[in-house]
Design an enzyme around this catalytic site. Structure first.
Site, PDB file in Angstrom:
ATOM      1  N   SER A  73       0.790  -1.235   0.000  1.00 40.50           N
ATOM      2  CA  SER A  73       0.000   0.000   0.000  1.00 40.50           C
ATOM      3  C   SER A  73       0.822   1.284   0.000  1.00 40.50           C
ATOM      4  CB  SER A  73      -0.965   0.002   1.188  1.00 40.50           C
ATOM      5  OG  SER A  73      -2.041  -0.880   0.944  1.00 40.50           O
ATOM      6  N   SER A 133      -5.838   3.601   4.192  1.00 37.77           N
ATOM      7  CA  SER A 133      -5.372   2.507   3.340  1.00 37.77           C
ATOM      8  C   SER A 133      -6.531   1.727   2.725  1.00 37.77           C
ATOM      9  CB  SER A 133      -4.438   1.561   4.108  1.00 37.77           C
ATOM     10  OG  SER A 133      -3.481   0.997   3.225  1.00 37.77           O
ATOM     11  N   GLU A 169      -5.549  -3.556  -6.255  1.00 40.19           N
ATOM     12  CA  GLU A 169      -5.794  -4.175  -4.947  1.00 40.19           C
ATOM     13  C   GLU A 169      -6.831  -5.292  -5.080  1.00 40.19           C
ATOM     14  OE1 GLU A 169      -4.230  -3.703  -2.278  1.00 40.19           O
ATOM     15  OE2 GLU A 169      -3.495  -1.642  -2.191  1.00 40.19           O
ATOM     16  N   SER A 240       1.280  -3.461   3.764  1.00 36.08           N
ATOM     17  CA  SER A 240       1.531  -4.822   4.241  1.00 36.08           C
ATOM     18  C   SER A 240       1.003  -5.817   3.223  1.00 36.08           C
ATOM     19  CB  SER A 240       0.865  -5.062   5.606  1.00 36.08           C
ATOM     20  OG  SER A 240      -0.537  -4.895   5.509  1.00 36.08           O
TER      21      SER A 240
END
Length: 291
Positions: A73, A133, A169, A240
Site C-alpha cells: 500500500s 489505506s 488491490e 503490508s
C-alpha cells in the site's frame, strides 16, 4: 628555537586534526548504523531495506537500498499524487464524483463501504487511500488514471525509473520473493517521496494537499512513528502483504532540523508470516539517532 617553517607546518597539522577526527567519527558512526541494521535484520529472520535522506545536506543512510521490495500500500502515494498532478490543469477535478458499487468492494474498505450505492469525490478517495489505506479507494484512483501502467508512467515522468505498478488491490500485495511486479527500491521511493512532498514534482497547492493527507494517516502509529520522539511531526504511508511484508514510508520533521525522508521495507521467507511493524520502528530509531 622553533623556526617559522616548522611552526607553520605544526599549525597546518593542528588545523586539519578536527577535520580528520570528524571524518573518522562520521565513518565510525556510519559503520555503527550499518552494524545495528544488520543485527536487526538478522534477529528478524527477514530482509530489511532502508533509505534515509537528510534534506539538510542530502546525505543518506542506506541498507539494501537498491534491492527490490514489494511496495504493497505504499504505492498508494504514487496513485494519489498522479491524480493531484492532473488537478493542476483542472481545478475542479478533485470534486469529480465517482460511483461506489457493492461489487467494487475488495478485502479492506473502511471508508468506501460506507458509500456503497453512493459516490465519493476524487479528493475523498485520495484521503481514504492514504489515511485509511482503503483498497477500493486505491482501485478507483487507478481506474480514474487508466490503469496501473498509468501510475508507472507518472513515476517515469518524475524521473523514477524503478517504480512499477502492475496490478490493482488486493493482488498487488502478494509480495512473492523474486517477483518484480509492484516493486521499487527503498532509495528510489525515498527520492520520489522527497520530490513529491518537499520538491517541485507537484505545484504548491497539490504538494500541500499530499503532505496534509500523509500527516493525517491513521495506520502508522506502530511503525516508523513508534521509533521517533513524539514531538516530531510525521507524514507517512504504511503497507503490508503476504510473506509478512511490512512497509512504511515517511516524511519527518524533527525539532530544529531540516526534514528527513525515510523508507523502511521488510519482508520474510514464509508466506503466512506475521507483520513486523516493530522492525520498522526499530530501524527508524537506529537511523534517526542523533538528529
Amino acid at each position: 628555537m622553533m623556526t617559522q617553517s616548522i611552526r607553520r607546518s605544526m599549525l597546518t597539522v593542528m588545523a586539519t586534526l578536527p577535520l580528520l577526527f570528524s571524518s573518522a567519527t562520521l565513518h565510525a558512526q556510519a559503520n555503527s548504523v550499518q552494524q545495528q541494521l544488520e543485527a536487526l535484520e538478522k534477529s528478524s529472520g527477514g530482509r530489511l531495506g532502508v533509505a534515509l535522506i537528510n534534506t539538510a545536506d542530502n546525505s543518506q543512510i542506506l541498507y539494501r537500498a537498491d534491492e527490490r521490495f514489494a511496495m504493497c500500500s505504499t504505492s498508494k502515494v504514487m496513485a494519489a499524487a498522479a491524480v493531484l498532478k492532473q488537478s493542476e490543469s483542472d481545478k475542479h477535478l478533485l470534486n469529480q464524483r465517482v460511483e461506489i458499487k457493492k461489487s467494487d468492494l475488495v478485502n479492506y474498505n473502511p471508508i468506501a463501504e460506507k458509500h456503497v450505492n453512493g459516490t465519493m469525490t476524487l479528493a475523498e478517495l485520495g484521503a481514504a487511500a492514504l489515511q485509511y489505506s482503503d483498497n477500493t479507494a486505491m482501485n478507483k484512483l487507478i481506474a480514474h488514471l487508466g490503469g496501473p501502467d498509468k501510475v508507472t508512467a507518472f513515476a517515469r515522468s518524475l524521473g523514477d525509473e524503478t517504480f512499477r505498478l502492475d496490478r490493482t488491490e488486493p493482488t498487488l500485495n502478494t509480495a512473492i520473493p523474486g517477483d518484480p511486479r509492484d516493486t521499487t527500491t527503498p532509495l528510489a521511493m525515498a527520492q520520489t517521496l522527497k520530490n513529491l512532498t518537499l520538491g517541485k514534482a507537484l505545484a504548491e497547492t497539490q504538494r500541500a494537499q499530499l503532505v496534509t493527507w500523509l500527516k493525517g494517516n491513521t495506520t502508522g502509529s506502530a511503525s516508523i512513528r513508534a521509533g521517533l520522539p513524539k514531538s516530531w511531526v510525521v507524514g507517512d504511508k504504511t503497507g503490508s502483504g503476504d510473506y509478512g511484508t511490512t512497509n512504511d514510508i515517511a516524511v519527518i520533521w524533527p525539532e530544529n532540523h531540516a526534514p528527513l525522508v525515510l523508507v523502511t521495507y521488510f519482508t520474510q521467507p514464509e508466506q503466512k508470516a506475521e507483520s513486523r511493524r516493530d522492525i520498522l520502528a526499530a530501524a527508524a530509531k537506529i537511523v534517526t539517532h542523533g538528529f
